[in-house]
Motif scaffolding. Sequence first.
Motif, PDB file in Angstrom:
ATOM      1  N   GLN A   5      -5.565  -2.545  11.637  1.00 47.07           N
ATOM      2  CA  GLN A   5      -5.198  -2.085  10.338  1.00 47.07           C
ATOM      3  C   GLN A   5      -4.746  -3.293   9.510  1.00 47.07           C
ATOM      4  O   GLN A   5      -4.029  -3.329   8.623  1.00 47.07           O
ATOM      5  CB  GLN A   5      -4.401  -0.875  10.259  1.00 47.07           C
ATOM      6  CG  GLN A   5      -4.709   0.259  10.720  1.00 47.07           C
ATOM      7  CD  GLN A   5      -4.137   1.600  10.459  1.00 47.07           C
ATOM      8  OE1 GLN A   5      -2.748   1.615  10.198  1.00 47.07           O
ATOM      9  NE2 GLN A   5      -4.300   2.853  10.567  1.00 47.07           N
ATOM     10  N   LEU A   6      -5.285  -4.382  10.003  1.00 46.05           N
ATOM     11  CA  LEU A   6      -4.617  -5.593   8.850  1.00 46.05           C
ATOM     12  C   LEU A   6      -5.368  -5.576   7.551  1.00 46.05           C
ATOM     13  O   LEU A   6      -4.727  -5.748   6.717  1.00 46.05           O
ATOM     14  CB  LEU A   6      -5.270  -6.934   9.630  1.00 46.05           C
ATOM     15  CG  LEU A   6      -4.923  -8.212   8.885  1.00 46.05           C
ATOM     16  CD1 LEU A   6      -3.478  -8.388   9.054  1.00 46.05           C
ATOM     17  CD2 LEU A   6      -5.814  -9.465   9.708  1.00 46.05           C
ATOM     18  N   TYR A   7      -6.744  -5.400   7.517  1.00 48.40           N
ATOM     19  CA  TYR A   7      -7.455  -5.183   6.244  1.00 48.40           C
ATOM     20  C   TYR A   7      -6.786  -6.112   5.264  1.00 48.40           C
ATOM     21  O   TYR A   7      -6.165  -5.657   4.135  1.00 48.40           O
ATOM     22  CB  TYR A   7      -7.136  -3.559   5.589  1.00 48.40           C
ATOM     23  CG  TYR A   7      -8.048  -2.530   6.750  1.00 48.40           C
ATOM     24  CD1 TYR A   7      -9.433  -2.679   6.499  1.00 48.40           C
ATOM     25  CD2 TYR A   7      -7.260  -1.665   7.444  1.00 48.40           C
ATOM     26  CE1 TYR A   7     -10.007  -1.740   7.356  1.00 48.40           C
ATOM     27  CE2 TYR A   7      -8.112  -0.762   8.473  1.00 48.40           C
ATOM     28  CZ  TYR A   7      -9.469  -0.914   8.194  1.00 48.40           C
ATOM     29  OH  TYR A   7     -10.124  -0.036   9.059  1.00 48.40           O
ATOM     30  N   PRO A   8      -7.148  -7.401   5.278  1.00 50.21           N
ATOM     31  CA  PRO A   8      -6.471  -8.288   4.462  1.00 50.21           C
ATOM     32  C   PRO A   8      -7.002  -8.227   2.897  1.00 50.21           C
ATOM     33  O   PRO A   8      -8.417  -8.118   2.591  1.00 50.21           O
ATOM     34  CB  PRO A   8      -6.934  -9.791   5.020  1.00 50.21           C
ATOM     35  CG  PRO A   8      -8.142  -9.263   5.733  1.00 50.21           C
ATOM     36  CD  PRO A   8      -8.046  -7.872   5.991  1.00 50.21           C
ATOM     37  N   SER A  51      -1.919 -10.660   2.617  1.00 50.89           N
ATOM     38  CA  SER A  51      -1.575  -9.440   2.069  1.00 50.89           C
ATOM     39  C   SER A  51      -2.393  -8.359   2.742  1.00 50.89           C
ATOM     40  O   SER A  51      -3.487  -8.141   2.786  1.00 50.89           O
ATOM     41  CB  SER A  51      -1.710  -9.570   0.469  1.00 50.89           C
ATOM     42  OG  SER A  51      -3.116  -9.787   0.165  1.00 50.89           O
ATOM     43  N   ILE A  52      -1.504  -7.415   3.439  1.00 50.15           N
ATOM     44  CA  ILE A  52      -2.046  -6.327   4.092  1.00 50.15           C
ATOM     45  C   ILE A  52      -2.155  -5.008   3.261  1.00 50.15           C
ATOM     46  O   ILE A  52      -1.315  -4.553   2.885  1.00 50.15           O
ATOM     47  CB  ILE A  52      -1.292  -5.903   5.410  1.00 50.15           C
ATOM     48  CG1 ILE A  52      -1.173  -7.257   6.420  1.00 50.15           C
ATOM     49  CG2 ILE A  52      -1.793  -4.774   6.183  1.00 50.15           C
ATOM     50  CD1 ILE A  52      -0.194  -7.266   7.406  1.00 50.15           C
ATOM     51  N   ASN A  67     -12.915  -8.038   4.480  1.00 54.35           N
ATOM     52  CA  ASN A  67     -12.385  -6.888   4.522  1.00 54.35           C
ATOM     53  C   ASN A  67     -13.167  -5.962   4.540  1.00 54.35           C
ATOM     54  O   ASN A  67     -14.385  -5.922   3.818  1.00 54.35           O
ATOM     55  CB  ASN A  67     -11.103  -6.751   3.425  1.00 54.35           C
ATOM     56  CG  ASN A  67     -10.377  -5.569   3.567  1.00 54.35           C
ATOM     57  OD1 ASN A  67     -10.274  -5.127   4.342  1.00 54.35           O
ATOM     58  ND2 ASN A  67      -9.302  -5.528   2.512  1.00 54.35           N
ATOM     59  N   ASN A  79      -1.091  -1.109   4.232  1.00 56.09           N
ATOM     60  CA  ASN A  79       0.022  -0.831   4.503  1.00 56.09           C
ATOM     61  C   ASN A  79       1.360  -1.449   3.848  1.00 56.09           C
ATOM     62  O   ASN A  79       2.460  -1.343   4.262  1.00 56.09           O
ATOM     63  CB  ASN A  79       0.401  -1.410   5.965  1.00 56.09           C
ATOM     64  CG  ASN A  79      -0.370  -0.323   7.138  1.00 56.09           C
ATOM     65  OD1 ASN A  79      -0.950   0.809   6.816  1.00 56.09           O
ATOM     66  ND2 ASN A  79      -1.055  -1.025   8.083  1.00 56.09           N
ATOM     67  N   ILE A 111       4.687  -9.611  11.429  1.00 52.96           N
ATOM     68  CA  ILE A 111       4.508  -8.449  10.012  1.00 52.96           C
ATOM     69  C   ILE A 111       5.806  -8.627   9.378  1.00 52.96           C
ATOM     70  O   ILE A 111       6.845  -8.274   9.882  1.00 52.96           O
ATOM     71  CB  ILE A 111       4.099  -7.136  10.422  1.00 52.96           C
ATOM     72  CG1 ILE A 111       3.011  -7.179  11.382  1.00 52.96           C
ATOM     73  CG2 ILE A 111       3.738  -6.469   9.092  1.00 52.96           C
ATOM     74  CD1 ILE A 111       1.421  -8.018  10.620  1.00 52.96           C
ATOM     75  N   GLY A 119       1.326 -10.160   6.387  1.00 50.37           N
ATOM     76  CA  GLY A 119       1.242 -10.981   7.607  1.00 50.37           C
ATOM     77  C   GLY A 119       1.407 -12.377   7.607  1.00 50.37           C
ATOM     78  O   GLY A 119       1.305 -13.238   6.694  1.00 50.37           O
TER      79      GLY A 119
END
Length: 385
Positions: A41-44, A59-60, A350, A63, A84, A67
């Motif tokens: 779930q990194l989803y930058p 920036s994650i 992303n 959440n 994190i 990071g």
Amino acid sequence: MKASRYTVLGVISALSLLVKCHKAEECPPLRPGKITIDAFQLYPENMDWDPILCQAYISILYNSSIGIFSPYATPTSPNGTLSILPITPFSQTLNPNYHIAGIVVNSKPLRKPGSHYLSAITTQALAFRTAGRNISGNNFLNRYDLITKKFLWSANLTTVSKNRYGGFNDLAYDSHGSSFVAGTFPSSILKVDPTGNQIEEWYLSPEAEFGNRTVGVFGYTGIASLPEAGVLLTVEASTGSLYRFDMAAEKGVPVKLVIEGMGEGDRIVRSDAMRLPEKYGGKVLLITDQRRGVVVLRSITSSQKGNGKKKKAWERAKYLGLVPNDSTLPPGALTPAVSEMADRIYMVPNWFGERPIVEGTLTGNRSVFYLVDITEEVDRLVERG
């Protein structure tokens, strides 16, 4: 070139300084090629490079955490590390009401305590989920000291905007450490002083000033600055127009830049973040166009004296070309960010809004993400242009 792979070490509550303090030119070079990051779930949403500590901050998005990525080997992790940093002091991490958006490092040489920091925006998630239809709720600009590993302050931007405008997406600094925060629904720029105590409406579009926003229209998204030249640049997502501001002015006045060589088919369609890479001395601007790739522009003028007058950087721009999105990535990849990292430049893809949402979390189950090396492509465009 075979892609390199990096592994998550886990979640930690404070920044681990993996490399001793460096000057920008001392960060070791990176090997060319796409970087693969194994991170659930990194989803930058955005990324910025720290040329003093030689690590990147990501920036994650969903959440609402940061990071910290070191691309260099350590005795225990020969392929680099990701840790994190939750924004826990303000209860913004793992909160469905918030997304983390813009993140920018103050990369000036260390002069005094508190002079090396990052700032990150936590913005109301609904603003972007609803394309500006619902901009209610609080938005914060947070500042974190990268040396003491402590949050310095959190400024509530909504105390000034009062939900008349919102969708805060990106930020830039002036030479005094003030932050200029770009809002998207509709276009706005807030100026936050270095202490986080004073927030002022530095620029409001007529729609923001009079509360007549048009739902679904995206305004300013990316923003970048040349602090020593006093130049602030921002892009308007709905039109693809580029604007310059004088950061020394009491209030912001947008000046639309002419972009030479940009045809109708080259127009920026859905901008997000933007960067002025150090390697080009602030003369090259990279703007992400989410569905297409990274637009490369060059300043036609530079800050210098000539004919008795001081020319301003970025009075005009020249379109050099587009670095397209990586077609080899898994389907659905968009490009919200682009960033330097050491001696190279990376596109940051992303996968927005993936479903199904993993039970007990806020987003999808993707565990593999990429940083796409576009250094050679950008270099070729710059050399040719």
